[in-house]
Design an enzyme around this catalytic site. Structure first.
Site, PDB file in Angstrom:
ATOM      1  N   HIS A 271       0.833  -1.205   0.000  1.00  0.00           N
ATOM      2  CA  HIS A 271       0.000   0.000   0.000  1.00  0.00           C
ATOM      3  C   HIS A 271       0.871   1.260   0.000  1.00  0.00           C
ATOM      4  O   HIS A 271       0.725   2.136  -0.849  1.00  0.00           O
ATOM      5  CB  HIS A 271      -0.906  -0.028   1.237  1.00  0.00           C
ATOM      6  N   GLU A 272       1.783   1.323   0.941  1.00  0.00           N
ATOM      7  CA  GLU A 272       2.640   2.515   1.044  1.00  0.00           C
ATOM      8  C   GLU A 272       3.541   2.639  -0.183  1.00  0.00           C
ATOM      9  O   GLU A 272       3.840   3.744  -0.635  1.00  0.00           O
ATOM     10  CB  GLU A 272       3.480   2.482   2.327  1.00  0.00           C
TER      11      GLU A 272
ATOM     12  N   HIS B 205       1.688   4.437  -2.860  1.00  0.00           N
ATOM     13  CA  HIS B 205       1.778   5.896  -2.664  1.00  0.00           C
ATOM     14  C   HIS B 205       3.153   6.396  -3.106  1.00  0.00           C
ATOM     15  O   HIS B 205       3.279   7.429  -3.749  1.00  0.00           O
ATOM     16  CB  HIS B 205       1.609   6.252  -1.180  1.00  0.00           C
TER      17      HIS B 205
ATOM     18  N   HIS C  88       3.565   6.727  -6.802  1.00  0.00           N
ATOM     19  CA  HIS C  88       2.817   7.897  -7.277  1.00  0.00           C
ATOM     20  C   HIS C  88       3.683   9.151  -7.121  1.00  0.00           C
ATOM     21  O   HIS C  88       3.725  10.010  -7.987  1.00  0.00           O
ATOM     22  CB  HIS C  88       1.534   8.014  -6.448  1.00  0.00           C
TER      23      HIS C  88
HETATM   24 ZN   LIG Z   1      -3.016   5.154   1.780  1.00  0.00          ZN
END
Ligand SMILES: [Zn+2]
Length: 731
Positions: A504-505, A508, A511
Site C-alpha cells: 500500500h505505502e 503511494h 505515485h
Molecule cells: Zn493510503
C-alpha cells in the site's frame, strides 16, 4: 533534464541538528513574509495592473521560497514522527503557531490572490501555459476562494469568525472523545478474563498499570493501597486495542455488553464522565453548532450546503452522484451481508446465543474464522521474510513499469554515501529502463521507541525545476512502517496484513516518485483529489493478493519453500470474510456523513439522530440499540478532515478495483498495461483532474462492477482478482 545523484539533494540525517532546521524554517518564513510585504507595498503604491507574465513570475518566485520552507519543515516533521527526542519535539511544537499564522496570512493575502486572478483572467496568456502549471494555478485560486479571500470585506470578517469558532469547536469535540475514552476503566476479575489471548491479557495488564498510576497521581489511592492490588492488575479500557481484544475474545457476554455500551455512548448524554475542570463531555451541542457553522460558511461561499463545499475539491461531481454510489453499493452488498449475518447467527447458537447482538459479532466472527479458516497470521509469518518481500516487490514493479530499484551504500563508497537517522533505515535509488535516475526513497520499516505508530508515505521533496534559479530536483520520499524488527539473527518476518501495508505505502511512493510533472504543487500525490489519492496505493495491494505475486514475495525463512498451496488457498479464502457486513457498516457511516452535511433540516442534535436512524433503517441489517450514540465520537467528520468525505474510502476502492480489472483482462504483469497505468495515472499526478486520468487509462468512466466482484458480491468468477478491505493512513 540529465538527472544525477546530486539532484536528490539528500541531507546528512545522522548529524542534522533540530535547531538548524528551526533556523531554516524561520529564515524561509521571514523571506516569504518579506516577499508578501513587498507585494502589498507594490499593490498599494502602483495602482496600475501588472501583466499576467509578471504575475506568473512573482507567483513562481514565491513558490520557490515556499519550497524551501516545506522541505525544512517536512524534514523536521518527519524526524518528529520517526525519532522523536525531547529536543526535536520541542522545536517542532514551538514552530507550530508560527507556521499556522503564516498559513493564515498566505490564505488571506489579497494581492497574492489578485496575482492568480490576473494570470487566469488573461485568457490568451493562460492558454499558453503548460497543463501542469495551469492546473496548479486553478487549484491555488480555488483554495483562495474557499478560504474566503474573494468575499466582500464585511463578509470576510464573518467568514473569519466562523472559521475560528469551527476550529475551537472541533478541538473541543476531539478533546471530549479523548477524555471520555480515557476516563473509563473497568477492573476485571478472573472469570471475566476467560477466553482472552496472551497478547490481549498483556494489553489489559498494561491498561491496569496506567489506571493505577492515574489513581496514585490523583491521590485516590495511597502507595500502600496500590501495593496491595493484585499483580497483574487487569483493567478493561476503551482504547481501541484493549477494546477490540475484549470484544473479539472475552467469553463473558455481560462484560462485552458493558464495554460495548460504554464505547458507543462516549461523549453523549449518557456519558457521565467529566473533564479535569468538571465539565460535561457531551458533544451533542457541539455537533449541532459545527453543522450550523459549516452551513453558514457554505452559504457565504455561494454553495447550497457544506457537502457541496467538500465535493468541490473532490473527484465526485455531486452529492447525488455519491449518494447513488453508496446506495447502489449497499443494495449490491446486502445479499452477501445477509449471508454473513446468517453465518454468524448459526455459529452463535453453538455458544448459547439465541439473538445475536452487536457485542457478539466480533466474538462470533472470530469463532467462525477459527473453525472455517484454520490459518493464523502467525503461521504465515515465516513465509514472508522482509528481504524476500521487498525483493519480490521490486521485481513486480520492474515487470510492470520497467523500473529498477538499487540499494545505496551507507559508508562513503563511490562518493555517494547516504546518511541516515537510524541504522535500520535503508535508502534506494530508482532507475528507469534506460538507467536514468528517477528518484530515491527511504525505508524506515521497524517499530522502535520514539516512533509514531502506523505506516505512511511522506514526500521529502517533489519533482521540481525552476529555471530562474537553475534549480532542479528529483522526487524523494519516506516510507515508514512499524513491523517487528529482525530477531535472533533471523530477518523480520511479516504477517500478510503487514505485506499489504508495505505494498500500500509503496503504491503511494510510486505515485510520488514516477511523476513527470515538475510543478511541485501538482507533482506526484500533490494536488490529487482526496477521494482519488488512495487509488495507486490500494491498487498496488492487488499483487499481494495474487498467487503469482505471492510466489514472488514468499519463501520460508528456514527452508526457502514457497507458501504451500493449502496455506495460499486459506489465505485467499479469508480475504472476503464478512465483507458484506463490513461494507454495509462503512456505507452507513459514509451516508450519514454525507446526508447531515447535505440536508439542511438536520442541524440540531435531534435532527442528527433522526438522520442516523433513517440511514440505519435504510442500510443496516443488524439492529442497533437505541442508546448507541456512535455519531458523538465520529472524530473523522467532526474533528478531522473527512466532513462529507468519508465516502472517499469506498470511492477509491472502486477506482483501484476497476483499474486493476484492466490488468485482469490483459494479464496482471502485462507491461503494456503497466506502461499505460504509469503514463495515465502515476506520471501525471495532480496535473489533470483524477476523472480525466482515470478515463484516459480505462477508456471509459469508472464502473462499480470490479469492486462488487472483488468483494465477492457478484458471482462472476475472475481468477485471483482481489481488493483490500482496509484503508490505511495516507501521506
Ligand atoms: Zn493510503
Amino acid at each position: 533534464m540529465n538527472a544525477t545523484f546530486t539532484d536528490l539533494h539528500l541531507i546528512d540525517f545522522a548529524n542534522v541538528a533540530p535547531n538548524t532546521l528551526r533556523d531554516e524554517v524561520m529564515s524561509a518564513i521571514d523571506k516569504a513574509n518579506a516577499f508578501l510585504d513587498d507585494m502589498t507595498a507594490t499593490s498599494e503604491t502602483h495602482h496600475a495592473d501588472i501583466s499576467a507574465e509578471q504575475a506568473l513570475m512573482d507567483v513562481m518566485a514565491f513558490d520557490h521560497i515556499n519550497l524551501a520552507l516545506d522541505r525544512s519543515w517536512g524534514i523536521l516533521s518527519h524526524l518528529n514522527g520517526v525519532t522523536s527526542t525531547d529536543e526535536i519535539r520541542h522545536v517542532h511544537h514551538e514552530l507550530l503557531p508560527t507556521l499556522s499564522a503564516y498559513g493564515t496570512r498566505v490564505g488571506q493575502h489579497q494581492p497574492l490572490f489578485s496575482h492568480y486572478q490576473t494570470i487566469v483572467n488573461d485568457t490568451a496568456f493562460f492558454a499558453t501555459l503548460d497543463p501542469a502549471r495551469a492546473r496548479a494555478i486553478e487549484l491555488a485560486l480555488q483554495s483562495f476562494e474557499l478560504s474566503g479571500v474573494a468575499l466582500p470585506t464585511d463578509k470576510q470578517a464573518q467568514f473569519a469568525a466562523i472559521q475560528s469558532k469551527l476550529s475551537t469547536l472541533s478541538a473541543t469535540f476531539s478533546d471530549h472523545v479523548l477524555d471520555a475514552t480515557q476516563a473509563y476503566a473497568l477492573v476485571l476479575n478472573d472469570e471475566q478474563l476467560v477466553g482472552l489471548t496472551e497478547s490481549g491479557l498483556a494489553l489489559l495488564a498494561d491498561a491496569g498499570e496506567q489506571h493505577k498510576a492515574k489513581l496514585l497521581a490523583s491521590g485516590t489511592l495511597t502507595q500502600e493501597e496500590a501495593a496491595a492490588l493484585p499483580t497483574p492488575y487487569y483493567v478493561a479500557s476503551l482504547n481501541i486495542p484493549v477494546y477490540l481484544a475484549v470484544m473479539t475474545h472475552a467469553d463473558d457476554r455481560g462484560l462485552r455488553e458493558t464495554l460495548y455500551r460504554a464505547y458507543v455512548t462516549r461523549a453523549s448524554e449518557f456519558d457521565e464522565h467529566t473533564n479535569a475542570k468538571g465539565e460535561s463531555l457531551n458533544n451533542a451541542d457541539i455537533m449541532s453548532q459545527i453543522l450550523t457553522l459549516r452551513e453558514q460558511k457554505a452559504k457565504l461561499l455561494g454553495f447550497d450546503n457544506y457537502a457541496e463545499v467538500s465535493l468541490s475539491t473532490k473527484m465526485a461531481d455531486s452529492v447525488l452522484e455519491v449518494e447513488t454510489f453508496l446506495r447502489d453499493l449497499a443494495a449490491q452488498a446486502t445479499p452477501a451481508a445477509q449471508k454473513d449475518l446468517a453465518q454468524l447467527q448459526r455459529c452463535a447458537q453453538d455458544y448459547g446465543i439465541d439473538e445475536l447482538q452487536p457485542w457478539d459479532s466480533a466474538y462470533i466472527a472470530e469463532k467462525v474464522k477459527q473453525s472455517e479458516f484454520s490459518l493464523s497470521q502467525e503461521e504465515i509469518r515465516p513465509y514472508f521474510p522482509l528481504p524476500k518481500v521487498t525483493s519480490g516487490l521490486f521485481a513486480i514493479v520492474e515487470r510492470l513499469y520497467g523500473i529498477t530499484v538499487k540499494e545505496q551504500s551507507y559508508e562513503g563508497a563511490g562518493g555517494h554515501s547516504v546518511s541516515r537517522w537510524h541504522d535500520d533505515v535503508r535508502f534506494y535509488q530508482l532507475f528507469d529502463a534506460d538507467d536514468r535516475l528517477i528518484g530515491g526513497f527511504y525505508f524506515d520499516l521497524f517499530s522502535r521507541s520514539g516512533k509514531r505508530g502506523g505506516a505512511w508515505m511522506n514526500g521529502f521533496q517533489a519533482r521540481y525545476s525552476y529555471e530562474a534559479k537553475a534549480h532542479q530536483q528529483l522526487p524523494v520520499c519516506f516510507m515508514v512502517g512499524n513491523f517487528t524488527p529482525a530477531l535472533d539473527g533471523k530477518p523480520s518476518l511479516l504477517t500478510h496484513d503487514e505485506v499489504l501495508t508495505l505494498f500500500h505505502e509503496f503504491g503511494h511512493g510510486l505515485h510520488h516518485l514516477l511523476t513527470q510533472v515538475t510543478v511541485g504543487d501538482v507533482a506526484g500525490v500533490n494536488g490529487v483529489e482526496w477521494d482519488a489519492v488512495e487509488l495507486p496505493s490500494q491498487f498496488m495491494e492487488n499483487w499481494a493478493w495474487d498467487a503469482e505475486g505471492i510466489a514472488l514475495i514468499s519463501s520460508h525463512v528456514d527452508t526457502g519453500e514457497p507458501l504451500p498451496k493449502d496455506k495460499l488457498d486459506a489465505l485467499l479464502a479469508v480475504k472476503n470474510f464478512q465483507s458484506g457486513l463490513q461494507t454495509l457498516r462503512q456505507i452507513e457511516f459514509a451516508l450519514f456523513d454525507l446526508l447531515i452535511h447535505a440536508h439542511t433540516p438536520a442541524l440540531d442534535y435531534e435532527g442528527i439522530l433522526a438522520t442516523l436512524n433513517a440511514v440505519r433503517s435504510d442500510i443496516a441489517i443488524m439492529q442497533t440499540p437505541d442508546y448507541n450514540r456512535f455519531a458523538n465520537g465520529f472524530s473523522h467528520i467532526f474533528a478531522g478532515g473527512y466532513a462529507a468525505g468519508y465516502y472517499s474510502y469506498k470511492w477509491a476502492e472502486l477506482l483501484s478495483a476497476d483499474a486493476f480489472s484492466k490488468f485482469e483482462e490483459d494479464g496482471i504483469f502485462n507491461p503494456a498495461t503497466g506502461k499505460a497505468f504509469r503514463e495515465s495515472i502515476l506520471s501525471v499526478g495532480g496535473s489533470f483532474p483524477a476523472k480525466t486520468n482515470f478515463e484516459n487509462f480505462r477508456g471509459r468512466s469508472a464502473s462499480i462492477d470490479a469492486l462488487l466482484r472483488h468483494n465477492g458480491f457478484t458471482d462472476t468468477k475472475s481468477p485471483d482478482a482481489a481488493n483490500a478491505q482496509t484503508t490505511r493512513e495516507v501521506i
